[in-house]
Design a protein around this motif. Structure first.
Motif, PDB file in Angstrom:
ATOM      1  N   ARG A   7       0.818  -1.225   0.000  1.00  0.00           N
ATOM      2  CA  ARG A   7       0.000   0.000   0.000  1.00  0.00           C
ATOM      3  C   ARG A   7       0.844   1.265   0.000  1.00  0.00           C
ATOM      4  O   ARG A   7       0.394   2.321  -0.426  1.00  0.00           O
ATOM      5  CB  ARG A   7      -0.959  -0.018   1.194  1.00  0.00           C
ATOM      6  CG  ARG A   7      -2.057  -1.030   0.956  1.00  0.00           C
ATOM      7  CD  ARG A   7      -3.102  -1.055   2.016  1.00  0.00           C
ATOM      8  NE  ARG A   7      -3.996  -2.177   1.751  1.00  0.00           N
ATOM      9  CZ  ARG A   7      -5.168  -2.342   2.318  1.00  0.00           C
ATOM     10  NH1 ARG A   7      -5.602  -1.464   3.197  1.00  0.00           N
ATOM     11  NH2 ARG A   7      -5.912  -3.375   2.011  1.00  0.00           N
ATOM     12  N   ALA A  38      -9.253  -2.617  -3.847  1.00  0.00           N
ATOM     13  CA  ALA A  38     -10.278  -1.671  -3.399  1.00  0.00           C
ATOM     14  C   ALA A  38      -9.629  -0.396  -2.873  1.00  0.00           C
ATOM     15  O   ALA A  38     -10.106   0.721  -3.121  1.00  0.00           O
ATOM     16  CB  ALA A  38     -11.139  -2.306  -2.318  1.00  0.00           C
ATOM     17  N   GLU A  39      -8.522  -0.563  -2.155  1.00  0.00           N
ATOM     18  CA  GLU A  39      -7.798   0.592  -1.628  1.00  0.00           C
ATOM     19  C   GLU A  39      -7.255   1.446  -2.786  1.00  0.00           C
ATOM     20  O   GLU A  39      -7.342   2.677  -2.758  1.00  0.00           O
ATOM     21  CB  GLU A  39      -6.638   0.108  -0.741  1.00  0.00           C
ATOM     22  CG  GLU A  39      -5.741   1.197  -0.195  1.00  0.00           C
ATOM     23  CD  GLU A  39      -6.409   2.031   0.892  1.00  0.00           C
ATOM     24  OE1 GLU A  39      -7.422   1.569   1.451  1.00  0.00           O
ATOM     25  OE2 GLU A  39      -5.925   3.144   1.156  1.00  0.00           O
ATOM     26  N   ALA A  42     -10.086   3.317  -4.357  1.00  0.00           N
ATOM     27  CA  ALA A  42     -10.517   4.419  -3.500  1.00  0.00           C
ATOM     28  C   ALA A  42      -9.548   5.598  -3.604  1.00  0.00           C
ATOM     29  O   ALA A  42      -9.955   6.756  -3.673  1.00  0.00           O
ATOM     30  CB  ALA A  42     -10.617   3.943  -2.063  1.00  0.00           C
ATOM     31  N   ARG A  43      -8.260   5.293  -3.629  1.00  0.00           N
ATOM     32  CA  ARG A  43      -7.265   6.375  -3.727  1.00  0.00           C
ATOM     33  C   ARG A  43      -7.341   7.056  -5.094  1.00  0.00           C
ATOM     34  O   ARG A  43      -7.156   8.260  -5.206  1.00  0.00           O
ATOM     35  CB  ARG A  43      -5.855   5.834  -3.485  1.00  0.00           C
ATOM     36  CG  ARG A  43      -5.640   5.422  -2.047  1.00  0.00           C
ATOM     37  CD  ARG A  43      -4.181   5.200  -1.753  1.00  0.00           C
ATOM     38  NE  ARG A  43      -4.001   4.513  -0.487  1.00  0.00           N
ATOM     39  CZ  ARG A  43      -2.825   4.258   0.062  1.00  0.00           C
ATOM     40  NH1 ARG A  43      -1.724   4.633  -0.562  1.00  0.00           N
ATOM     41  NH2 ARG A  43      -2.746   3.626   1.205  1.00  0.00           N
ATOM     42  N   ARG A  45     -10.024   7.342  -6.861  1.00  0.00           N
ATOM     43  CA  ARG A  45     -11.230   8.177  -6.834  1.00  0.00           C
ATOM     44  C   ARG A  45     -10.971   9.479  -6.073  1.00  0.00           C
ATOM     45  O   ARG A  45     -11.427  10.544  -6.467  1.00  0.00           O
ATOM     46  CB  ARG A  45     -12.388   7.408  -6.184  1.00  0.00           C
ATOM     47  CG  ARG A  45     -12.903   6.278  -7.057  1.00  0.00           C
ATOM     48  CD  ARG A  45     -13.963   5.485  -6.352  1.00  0.00           C
ATOM     49  NE  ARG A  45     -15.182   6.261  -6.109  1.00  0.00           N
ATOM     50  CZ  ARG A  45     -16.137   5.892  -5.278  1.00  0.00           C
ATOM     51  NH1 ARG A  45     -16.026   4.781  -4.598  1.00  0.00           N
ATOM     52  NH2 ARG A  45     -17.206   6.630  -5.135  1.00  0.00           N
ATOM     53  N   LEU A  46     -10.231   9.379  -4.979  1.00  0.00           N
ATOM     54  CA  LEU A  46      -9.914  10.596  -4.220  1.00  0.00           C
ATOM     55  C   LEU A  46      -9.028  11.526  -5.046  1.00  0.00           C
ATOM     56  O   LEU A  46      -9.226  12.744  -5.055  1.00  0.00           O
ATOM     57  CB  LEU A  46      -9.214  10.227  -2.905  1.00  0.00           C
ATOM     58  CG  LEU A  46      -8.791  11.417  -2.034  1.00  0.00           C
ATOM     59  CD1 LEU A  46      -9.982  12.275  -1.659  1.00  0.00           C
ATOM     60  CD2 LEU A  46      -8.075  10.946  -0.772  1.00  0.00           C
TER      61      LEU A  46
ATOM     62  N   THR B  85     -11.115   1.963   5.591  1.00  0.00           N
ATOM     63  CA  THR B  85     -10.242   3.028   5.129  1.00  0.00           C
ATOM     64  C   THR B  85     -11.118   4.261   4.936  1.00  0.00           C
ATOM     65  O   THR B  85     -12.283   4.143   4.560  1.00  0.00           O
ATOM     66  CB  THR B  85      -9.570   2.664   3.795  1.00  0.00           C
ATOM     67  OG1 THR B  85     -10.587   2.394   2.851  1.00  0.00           O
ATOM     68  CG2 THR B  85      -8.672   1.466   3.961  1.00  0.00           C
ATOM     69  N   GLU B  87     -11.419   6.565   2.707  1.00  0.00           N
ATOM     70  CA  GLU B  87     -12.034   6.836   1.408  1.00  0.00           C
ATOM     71  C   GLU B  87     -13.243   5.961   1.149  1.00  0.00           C
ATOM     72  O   GLU B  87     -14.233   6.397   0.601  1.00  0.00           O
ATOM     73  CB  GLU B  87     -11.029   6.604   0.275  1.00  0.00           C
ATOM     74  CG  GLU B  87      -9.784   7.431   0.378  1.00  0.00           C
ATOM     75  CD  GLU B  87      -8.708   6.677   1.104  1.00  0.00           C
ATOM     76  OE1 GLU B  87      -7.553   6.923   0.807  1.00  0.00           O
ATOM     77  OE2 GLU B  87      -9.024   5.847   1.970  1.00  0.00           O
ATOM     78  N   VAL B  88     -13.119   4.685   1.564  1.00  0.00           N
ATOM     79  CA  VAL B  88     -14.151   3.725   1.206  1.00  0.00           C
ATOM     80  C   VAL B  88     -15.503   4.150   1.743  1.00  0.00           C
ATOM     81  O   VAL B  88     -16.503   4.117   1.043  1.00  0.00           O
ATOM     82  CB  VAL B  88     -13.771   2.321   1.715  1.00  0.00           C
ATOM     83  CG1 VAL B  88     -14.955   1.382   1.599  1.00  0.00           C
ATOM     84  CG2 VAL B  88     -12.595   1.785   0.925  1.00  0.00           C
ATOM     85  N   LEU B  91     -16.037   8.516   0.377  1.00  0.00           N
ATOM     86  CA  LEU B  91     -16.164   9.042  -0.982  1.00  0.00           C
ATOM     87  C   LEU B  91     -17.477   8.674  -1.651  1.00  0.00           C
ATOM     88  O   LEU B  91     -17.818   9.226  -2.673  1.00  0.00           O
ATOM     89  CB  LEU B  91     -14.995   8.559  -1.839  1.00  0.00           C
ATOM     90  CG  LEU B  91     -13.759   9.413  -1.681  1.00  0.00           C
ATOM     91  CD1 LEU B  91     -12.641   8.852  -2.540  1.00  0.00           C
ATOM     92  CD2 LEU B  91     -14.021  10.851  -2.045  1.00  0.00           C
TER      93      LEU B  91
END
Lengths: 269, 162
Positions: A7, A38-39, A42-43, A45-46, B85, B87-88, B91
């Motif tokens: 990560r 998934a992480e 998510a990153r 998307r951020l 986490t 973000e999960v 967001l």
């Protein structure tokens, strides 16, 4: 290597800051670890949300550009008096008529270069933003459990599905004998206009093809077929018969070009 | 004036004040014009311009104040009490405005490195050029900046739930 260590590499991977070997290692891990995948999503998307939220957040006052241009030209402005050691003091000679004409021509050429440069940069920035938004749609489609509204490998099923939903129509290529396979399509909206998003499969890679009514902000028509590489994805865009085609995929540029060639041939029929 | 709107946007993000941002952009163009012979062809022009803008800002009173926290991770947030986490769970319903407010809360050195990387899409080498720091520092600072941002977003999410 543990997930915790992997990560630490996700940000560099998403920022395109890894070597090809490092990227391959991360991709191998993401393919086998759903938690890290998934992480990473998510990153991503951020990262995309940050770009969208911060872009054009603060717009300069309409007269600011003019004020700055005037201040640069006004020798009495204190800002113009800031010394800069790298710029040597120069005593201008008395100018002859020929010199003045030459300098006037050079100044006009410089202004033209600045204008053309500004216009080019502005169009380029707008185009980059447009392609980035479509890339986000492609990524979101891949992450969705229902990537398409009409799922079929048959072009004669997918194309008619759009009838009545779009104010235009398009041709789909015959894919027999090619490595590409049609997955399906769905209706999407871009800049408040409906468009088609088609999904193709190539050796388990997914490629999106967006077909929109042509509009300003995407690649100008005069550029013909334009290619881009953005965040590891290859993109190709062109205009044909009033429609704008954008092909986006994580396959090689040659594969994207091959699918583009098939679509262009179908569009000419 | 190339990159005008982009530079102004960055200047406002940096200064958080319209008048200061306008002065900063103006001074940046003046200095860029005078210092253009020092620009190395082939290097990133935006990074070069941003470096001028940033160095100019750091010589102002507001810039000196902002630079005090340059090497600290001073983002006071309570870590969320959850295993997810940030973000999960966040967001899925985050609004653009929340992200903007979160960016504004970050210390200047965290905010600028996120903007250069995510908004301006500079690579690590270009970010290093803009901030006059080595690539290793770019990566470590970016890591800490994003971690701080995720914590702030998570805290905002929990605040919204409460």
């Amino acid at each position: 290597m543990s997930c915790e260590l992997w990560r630490d590499w996700i940000d560099a991977y998403l920022d395109d800051g890894c070597t090809p070997e490092e990227s391959a290692g991360i991709e191998d891990h993401l393919n086998t670890c759903t938690a890290c995948a998934a992480e990473a999503l998510a990153r991503l998307r951020l990262k995309n949300a940050t770009r969208i939220a911060a872009a054009d957040r603060f717009v300069p006052a309409p007269d600011l550009r003019l004020r700055i241009e005037q201040s640069i030209q006004n020798p009495r402005n204190p800002i113009s008096a800031i010394p800069f050691v790298a710029f040597p003091r120069f005593k201008f000679p008395v100018l002859t008529k020929q010199w003045k004409q030459g300098l006037a021509g050079a100044a006009a050429a410089l202004v033209l270069v600045v204008i053309v440069g500004s216009v080019w940069w502005s169009r380029s920035a707008g185009r980059q933003q447009a392609l980035a938004q479509l890339l986000d749609m492609h990524v979101a489609t891949l992450a969705s459990s229902n990537p398409v509204d009409v799922a079929s490998t048959d072009q004669h099923t997918v194309k008619p599905w759009f009838e009545g939903k779009l104010p235009y129509t398009f041709n789909l290529p015959v894919l027999d004998g090619t490595p590409f396979k049609l997955v399906g399509g769905k209706l999407m909206y871009y800049r408040n206009r409906p468009g088609a998003q088609l999904l193709f499969d190539l050796r388990k890679h997914q490629i999106s093809v967006f077909i929109l009514q042509d509009q300003p902000g995407l690649t100008p028509k005069s550029l013909g077929v334009a290619t881009e590489r953005q965040r590891g994805f290859n993109e190709e865009t062109w205009s044909q018969a009033g429609l704008r085609y954008i092909v986006i995929g994580d396959t090689s540029a040659a594969d994207v070009r091959a699918l583009g060639d098939l679509l262009r041939a179908a569009g000419r029929q | 004036m190339p990159h005008f709107a982009s530079l102004y946007n960055l200047a406002f993000w940096l200064t958080q004040d319209r008048a200061t941002a306008e002065d900063l952009v103006q001074e940046t163009y003046v200095k860029a014009l005078k210092g253009f012979p020092s620009y190395h062809q082939g290097t990133n022009f935006r990074a070069w311009m941003y470096r001028i803008l940033r160095n100019t800002f750091l010589t102002t009173q507001a810039g000196l104040k902002a630079a005090v926290s340059l090497d600290s991770d001073d983002v006071r947030v309570v870590e969320p009490a959850t295993d997810q986490t940030p973000e999960v769970f966040f967001l899925t319903r985050v609004e653009q405005e929340t992200i903007r407010r979160t960016l504004e809360k970050l210390p200047m050195h965290f905010r600028e490195i996120i903007l250069l990387c995510d908004l301006e899409e500079m690579n690590y080498k270009e970010v290093g050029l803009a901030l006059s720091i080595p690539i290793g520092t770019v990566m470590s600072r970016l890591f800490r900046a994003r971690k701080a941002m995720r914590l702030l977003l998570a805290a905002a999410s929990q605040g919204a739930k409460a």
